[in-house]
Write a protein that holds these residues in place. Structure first.
Motif, PDB file in Angstrom:
ATOM      1  N   ALA A  51       0.832  -1.198   0.000  1.00  0.00           N
ATOM      2  CA  ALA A  51       0.000   0.000   0.000  1.00  0.00           C
ATOM      3  C   ALA A  51       0.871   1.254   0.000  1.00  0.00           C
ATOM      4  CB  ALA A  51      -0.901   0.000   1.234  1.00  0.00           C
ATOM      5  N   GLU A  55      -3.029   4.537   0.997  1.00  0.00           N
ATOM      6  CA  GLU A  55      -3.812   3.305   1.042  1.00  0.00           C
ATOM      7  C   GLU A  55      -3.616   2.502   2.322  1.00  0.00           C
ATOM      8  OE1 GLU A  55      -3.601   2.339  -3.725  1.00  0.00           O
ATOM      9  OE2 GLU A  55      -1.948   1.734  -2.424  1.00  0.00           O
ATOM     10  N   GLY A  56      -2.762   2.969   3.207  1.00  0.00           N
ATOM     11  CA  GLY A  56      -2.468   2.198   4.400  1.00  0.00           C
ATOM     12  C   GLY A  56      -2.475   3.035   5.663  1.00  0.00           C
ATOM     13  N   SER A  57      -2.479   2.340   6.780  1.00  0.00           N
ATOM     14  CA  SER A  57      -2.398   2.972   8.090  1.00  0.00           C
ATOM     15  C   SER A  57      -1.215   2.375   8.836  1.00  0.00           C
ATOM     16  CB  SER A  57      -3.669   2.727   8.896  1.00  0.00           C
ATOM     17  OG  SER A  57      -4.777   3.301   8.266  1.00  0.00           O
ATOM     18  N   ARG A  72      -5.282   5.656   6.597  1.00  0.00           N
ATOM     19  CA  ARG A  72      -5.768   5.392   5.242  1.00  0.00           C
ATOM     20  C   ARG A  72      -6.789   6.443   4.837  1.00  0.00           C
ATOM     21  NH1 ARG A  72      -8.204  -0.395   4.114  1.00  0.00           N
ATOM     22  NH2 ARG A  72      -6.002  -0.802   4.390  1.00  0.00           N
ATOM     23  N   PHE A  74      -7.717   6.282   1.309  1.00  0.00           N
ATOM     24  CA  PHE A  74      -8.212   5.702   0.072  1.00  0.00           C
ATOM     25  C   PHE A  74      -8.281   4.187   0.239  1.00  0.00           C
ATOM     26  CE2 PHE A  74      -7.206   3.750  -4.064  1.00  0.00           C
ATOM     27  CZ  PHE A  74      -8.312   4.163  -4.774  1.00  0.00           C
ATOM     28  N   GLU A  75      -9.397   3.595  -0.088  1.00  0.00           N
ATOM     29  CA  GLU A  75      -9.570   2.149   0.013  1.00  0.00           C
ATOM     30  C   GLU A  75      -9.460   1.548  -1.392  1.00  0.00           C
ATOM     31  OE1 GLU A  75      -9.681  -1.387   0.821  1.00  0.00           O
ATOM     32  OE2 GLU A  75     -10.073  -0.207   2.607  1.00  0.00           O
ATOM     33  N   ALA A  77      -9.802  -1.409  -2.535  1.00  0.00           N
ATOM     34  CA  ALA A  77     -10.815  -2.408  -2.866  1.00  0.00           C
ATOM     35  C   ALA A  77     -12.174  -1.781  -3.200  1.00  0.00           C
ATOM     36  CB  ALA A  77     -10.963  -3.386  -1.712  1.00  0.00           C
ATOM     37  N   TYR A  78     -12.320  -0.489  -3.006  1.00  0.00           N
ATOM     38  CA  TYR A  78     -13.587   0.172  -3.309  1.00  0.00           C
ATOM     39  C   TYR A  78     -13.903   0.081  -4.806  1.00  0.00           C
ATOM     40  CZ  TYR A  78     -17.146   3.794  -3.723  1.00  0.00           C
ATOM     41  OH  TYR A  78     -18.297   4.474  -4.001  1.00  0.00           O
ATOM     42  N   HIS A  86      -1.859  -4.654   0.570  1.00  0.00           N
ATOM     43  CA  HIS A  86      -1.736  -4.557   2.021  1.00  0.00           C
ATOM     44  C   HIS A  86      -0.514  -3.711   2.356  1.00  0.00           C
ATOM     45  CE1 HIS A  86      -4.701  -7.713   2.441  1.00  0.00           C
ATOM     46  NE2 HIS A  86      -3.969  -8.510   1.683  1.00  0.00           N
ATOM     47  N   GLU A  87      -0.467  -3.182   3.584  1.00  0.00           N
ATOM     48  CA  GLU A  87       0.724  -2.495   4.038  1.00  0.00           C
ATOM     49  C   GLU A  87       1.887  -3.495   4.058  1.00  0.00           C
ATOM     50  OE1 GLU A  87      -2.170  -2.528   5.637  1.00  0.00           O
ATOM     51  OE2 GLU A  87      -2.738  -0.526   6.288  1.00  0.00           O
TER      52      GLU A  87
END
Length: 93
Positions: A51, A55-57, A72, A74-75, A77-78, A86-87
């Protein structure tokens, strides 16, 4: 080494190309985790989609030794539910 794991880094920007190629040639397996296509990723046996910052945290420690949280916004998978981003730390976990 039997395997080399390169985590969000393009080795060709850090070292001369011949040194990178010699080092990677010795490994039986080359794994790259990154959010962008790099020259290092081109020669990998496995590429895991990491990510980006949006896109990640997670938490990082800056050069001053201070912990900084990021979240995050922005998702991925949306728009593409089949995505497997993934991160980097989650891939390693």
């Amino acid at each position: 080494a039997d395997a080399v794991v390169v985590l969000e880094n393009d080795l060709y920007q850090r070292l001369p190309a011949d040194q990178v190629e010699q080092a990677l040639a010795r490994a039986n397996t080359r794994v790259v985790l990154d959010h962008q296509r790099t020259r290092t990723a081109e020669g990998a046996d496995f590429i895991l989609p990491a990510a980006s910052f949006a896109e990640g945290s997670g938490t990082l420690v800056n050069l001053e030794g201070r912990a900084q949280r990021f979240f995050r916004v922005f998702e991925p998978a949306y728009l593409r539910p089949e995505t497997r981003i993934h991160e980097s730390w989650r891939w390693l976990h």
